[in-house]
Design a protein around this motif. Structure first.
Motif: not given
Length: 470
Positions: A196, A200, A230, A233-234, A238, A244-245, A248, A251, A297, A299
């Motif tokens: 991730a 990014v 995205r 990350i998804a 989590r 991860s938030h 996001f 982004l 953000a 997810l």
């Protein structure tokens, strides 16, 4: 009574195929085949694949099963699939590849033990080629491609002469699969959001290009990179630490800059975003991105891997492409049998490998690269085989060649083929003695396969495929 006018035949497909064939022999096409692409983050994946290959070959040698070590090494190539995938999705994709490798080796061993004629063996392996391509395309599994499954099955056909040979071959490749899967997943313990972070960072690099290229293509490329990040990350899970938030949210800020760029070029915000690229490329569990609104953000929920794959299996495009590959593989193999060539299944693999492109232009590029790379690789292979190395020296060379392959394959497939050819022949030599002239057979069979693959692709080209038209 006046006769009704006869309708002229529709020759549009014929003209389209003829234009495709003309593209395959154009000087500009061959020149583009040797362009070197940029690639980043190649060292770690290459070392993981090399380490997995080395481990199984060493274990095979120490246990006195050098003749089976080649199957284990092919199983270890599971680590080469799904490069840069988020780890939860990588676990599923490499797991599926591993299961497929075991099944294809078992099928190849049964085929060899059955004692069928070479014509029937080629037919069965051609169908298997189509199935392998269909499966990997449906589940969107990137990497060495379905040709690895067929190479493993072909090796099993040559190894197995009786039913008792099935068990050792399956155990060997399954052992390699386990090692390869563990090698691919090992970084998850240390940098669970590594893919991730890299995605990014690549998105920010694409956004940075807006200051250098102001056209619509740069904006489109930036949006595509952001969407891909995205998605990664998804599918990364989590994270409990909220990193991860934060990624996001970063982004989301980048997306805002891109959306406004056509009418409002906010250079300050863009540069502030791009400053995070080098930090995100570091091998770290997380970075401090507190400046971004984490709560905003949310997810997205990722799509299910199995559901996506099952939809892909029903894709008409995937089924048609699999049929084309099966037809080309069968035709290439049968031609080699008819003219008396020694390794017709290699020609089938050559046709299949050439047809792994997403469109005709990529098929031609792949075919040229495979052919030229095989010629250079065959010269290297002949020298290595003539050196009559022992098992351990051969292991060292195989591991080096495998690592080099993974380092350069994204940059240009021709360079990778230079290493793949001697590596494949040396792996073949672990199970049975080979002579230097086997390299010549490799080149000739590959030539037949590539030519047949390109011709079949041109004849069956989709009317909507215009990528080869400059």
């Amino acid at each position: 009574m006046q006769a009704s006018p006869r309708h002229a035949p529709d020759l549009s497909r014929l003209h389209h195929s003829r234009g495709a064939l003309a593209h395959s022999v154009a000087l500009s096409t061959w020149r583009r085949a040797f362009e070197v692409r940029t690639a980043d983050a190649t060292i770690a994946p290459a070392l993981r694949v090399g380490a997995a290959t080395a481990l199984v070959l060493v274990i095979g040698g120490l246990l006195g099963h050098g003749n089976l070590a080649g199957f284990a090494a092919l199983g270890a190539l599971t680590a080469a699939f799904g490069r840069y995938e988020p780890y939860p999705r990588l676990a599923r994709k490499t797991g599926l590849v591993g299961v497929a490798l075991v099944v294809f080796v078992a099928g190849g061993a049964l085929l060899g033990a059955a004692g069928l004629s070479l014509w029937l063996q080629i037919a069965v392996m051609a169908v298997a080629s189509g199935i392998a391509a269909w499966l990997l395309a449906a589940f969107r599994i990137a990497g060495p491609g379905p040709v690895i499954l067929i190479f493993a099955a072909t090796a099993a056909v040559g190894y197995s002469t009786r039913l008792a040979d099935l068990g050792p071959a399956v155990v060997a490749v399954a052992t390699g699969v386990v090692v390869g899967w563990l090698a691919a997943m090992a970084p998850c313990l240390f940098v669970p959001l590594g893919p991730a972070r890299l995605a990014v960072a690549r998105a920010l690099a694409a956004v940075a290009q807006l200051e250098r290229a102001h056209d619509a293509s740069a904006i489109a490329a930036a949006r595509k990179a952001i969407d891909n990040a995205r998605d990664v990350i998804a599918h990364s899970g989590r994270g409990r630490d909220g990193h991860s938030h934060q990624l996001f949210a970063l982004l989301a800020e980048a997306d805002t800059v891109v959306d406004r760029w056509a009418h409002e070029r906010d250079h300050d915000t863009l540069r502030a975003l791009v400053d995070h690229e080098s930090e995100l490329r570091k091998v770290k569990r997380r970075s401090d991105l507190q400046a971004f609104d984490v709560e905003a953000a949310a997810l997205p929920k990722p799509a299910g891997f199995l559901a996506e794959g099952l939809r892909g299996l029903r894709s008409r495009e995937g089924i048609v492409n699999a049929a084309r590959i099966a037809a080309a593989a069968a035709l290439a193999g049968w031609i080699c049998v008819a003219v008396g060539l020694e390794h017709p299944l290699w020609a089938s693999m050559g046709a299949m490998a050439a047809m792994q492109g997403f469109n005709f232009s990529q098929t031609v590029q792949r075919g040229i690269q495979r052919l030229v790379g095989n010629v250079a690789g065959a010269v290297l292979a002949a020298g290595l085989i003539a050196a009559a190395m022992g098992y351990w020296q051969t292991v060292v060379v195989i591991v080096v060649l495998q690592t080099v392959t993974e380092l350069v394959v994204i940059k240009n497939y021709a360079f990778a083929s230079v290493a793949i050819t001697p590596m494949a022949l040396l792996l073949t030599g672990l199970g049975s003695a080979v002579a230097p002239d086997i390299a010549v057979s490799r080149v000739v069979d590959t030539l037949v396969g590539v030519v047949v693959g390109v011709i079949v692709s041109a004849v069956a080209i989709s009317r909507t495929d215009h990528h080869h038209v400059a």
